[in-house]
Design a protein around this motif. Structure first.
Motif, PDB file in Angstrom:
ATOM      1  N   ASN A  50       0.865  -1.173   0.000  1.00 54.95           N
ATOM      2  CA  ASN A  50       0.000   0.000   0.000  1.00 54.95           C
ATOM      3  C   ASN A  50       0.903   1.223   0.000  1.00 54.95           C
ATOM      4  O   ASN A  50       1.749   1.369   0.883  1.00 54.95           O
ATOM      5  N   ILE A  51       0.729   2.076  -0.983  1.00 57.21           N
ATOM      6  CA  ILE A  51       1.565   3.270  -1.111  1.00 57.21           C
ATOM      7  C   ILE A  51       0.715   4.476  -0.703  1.00 57.21           C
ATOM      8  O   ILE A  51      -0.371   4.690  -1.240  1.00 57.21           O
ATOM      9  N   HIS A  52       1.232   5.245   0.230  1.00 61.04           N
ATOM     10  CA  HIS A  52       0.521   6.416   0.754  1.00 61.04           C
ATOM     11  C   HIS A  52       1.331   7.677   0.447  1.00 61.04           C
ATOM     12  O   HIS A  52       2.547   7.694   0.664  1.00 61.04           O
ATOM     13  N   ALA A  53       0.656   8.722  -0.023  1.00 60.83           N
ATOM     14  CA  ALA A  53       1.294  10.015  -0.289  1.00 60.83           C
ATOM     15  C   ALA A  53       0.736  11.030   0.701  1.00 60.83           C
ATOM     16  O   ALA A  53      -0.486  11.199   0.799  1.00 60.83           O
ATOM     17  N   SER A  54       1.613  11.694   1.437  1.00 64.18           N
ATOM     18  CA  SER A  54       1.143  12.687   2.405  1.00 64.18           C
ATOM     19  C   SER A  54       0.519  13.876   1.670  1.00 64.18           C
ATOM     20  O   SER A  54       0.923  14.229   0.561  1.00 64.18           O
ATOM     21  N   THR A  55      -0.453  14.488   2.306  1.00 69.55           N
ATOM     22  CA  THR A  55      -1.145  15.606   1.670  1.00 69.55           C
ATOM     23  C   THR A  55      -0.274  16.850   1.563  1.00 69.55           C
ATOM     24  O   THR A  55      -0.557  17.723   0.746  1.00 69.55           O
ATOM     25  N   ASP A  56       0.805  16.938   2.340  1.00 66.88           N
ATOM     26  CA  ASP A  56       1.701  18.092   2.223  1.00 66.88           C
ATOM     27  C   ASP A  56       2.816  17.866   1.202  1.00 66.88           C
ATOM     28  O   ASP A  56       3.647  18.736   0.967  1.00 66.88           O
ATOM     29  N   GLY A  57       2.848  16.669   0.604  1.00 69.43           N
ATOM     30  CA  GLY A  57       3.810  16.385  -0.455  1.00 69.43           C
ATOM     31  C   GLY A  57       5.196  15.975  -0.005  1.00 69.43           C
ATOM     32  O   GLY A  57       6.056  15.695  -0.836  1.00 69.43           O
ATOM     33  N   LYS A  59       6.103  13.353   2.207  1.00 61.99           N
ATOM     34  CA  LYS A  59       6.319  11.967   2.633  1.00 61.99           C
ATOM     35  C   LYS A  59       5.615  11.004   1.675  1.00 61.99           C
ATOM     36  O   LYS A  59       4.573  11.321   1.101  1.00 61.99           O
ATOM     37  N   VAL A  60       6.203   9.830   1.559  1.00 58.90           N
ATOM     38  CA  VAL A  60       5.578   8.694   0.896  1.00 58.90           C
ATOM     39  C   VAL A  60       5.812   7.518   1.822  1.00 58.90           C
ATOM     40  O   VAL A  60       6.931   7.322   2.299  1.00 58.90           O
ATOM     41  N   VAL A  61       4.761   6.768   2.092  1.00 61.85           N
ATOM     42  CA  VAL A  61       4.876   5.620   2.983  1.00 61.85           C
ATOM     43  C   VAL A  61       4.495   4.363   2.218  1.00 61.85           C
ATOM     44  O   VAL A  61       3.457   4.320   1.552  1.00 61.85           O
ATOM     45  N   ASN A  62       5.346   3.369   2.310  1.00 66.21           N
ATOM     46  CA  ASN A  62       5.064   2.057   1.740  1.00 66.21           C
ATOM     47  C   ASN A  62       4.771   1.126   2.917  1.00 66.21           C
ATOM     48  O   ASN A  62       5.642   0.871   3.748  1.00 66.21           O
ATOM     49  N   TYR A  63       3.532   0.640   2.976  1.00 62.29           N
ATOM     50  CA  TYR A  63       3.124  -0.338   3.984  1.00 62.29           C
ATOM     51  C   TYR A  63       2.983  -1.652   3.240  1.00 62.29           C
ATOM     52  O   TYR A  63       2.067  -1.812   2.433  1.00 62.29           O
TER      53      TYR A  63
END
Length: 111
Positions: A50-57, A59-63
């Protein structure tokens, strides 16, 4: 099938937090999605990502879930996966991958 997050599940959970310049966030998200679709899903022990992109641009998180820590370590050593990981490292300012165990899950059932 969607990812399932369960306490005491026999999985290795990777949470990798990438710090990225906002103008490169989409590039990193696209790169991680391609790497998952083209390589990771073909590797033994891969369960989900699951790839998540922070709304402030920034951070990117890979879970990601792997069958166990050995499968995750084998992916790290896989010569087919390494160029994708190197490319992500080059786009990001920094990254912090760690394996986790799910300690608790809290859910509201009526949403």
């Amino acid at each position: 099938m969607p990812s399932t997050i369960e306490q005491n599940a026999p999985l290795a959970t990777l949470i990798n937090v990438f710090t990225v310049r906002p103008e490169r966030q989409r590039e990193l998200v696209d790169l991680l999605n391609r790497a998952t679709e083209e390589v990771m899903i073909t590797l033994p022990g891969f369960v989900s990502a699951n790839i998540h992109a922070s709304t402030d641009g920034t951070k990117v998180v890979n879970y990601a879930q792997w069958s166990d820590a050995d499968a995750f370590q084998a992916m790290l050593a896989n010569p087919v996966a390494q160029p994708h990981m190197q490319a992500a490292a080059e786009v990001a300012e920094s990254y912090e991958p760690h394996l986790y165990a799910v300690d608790a899950v809290h859910v509201v059932d009526d949403i």
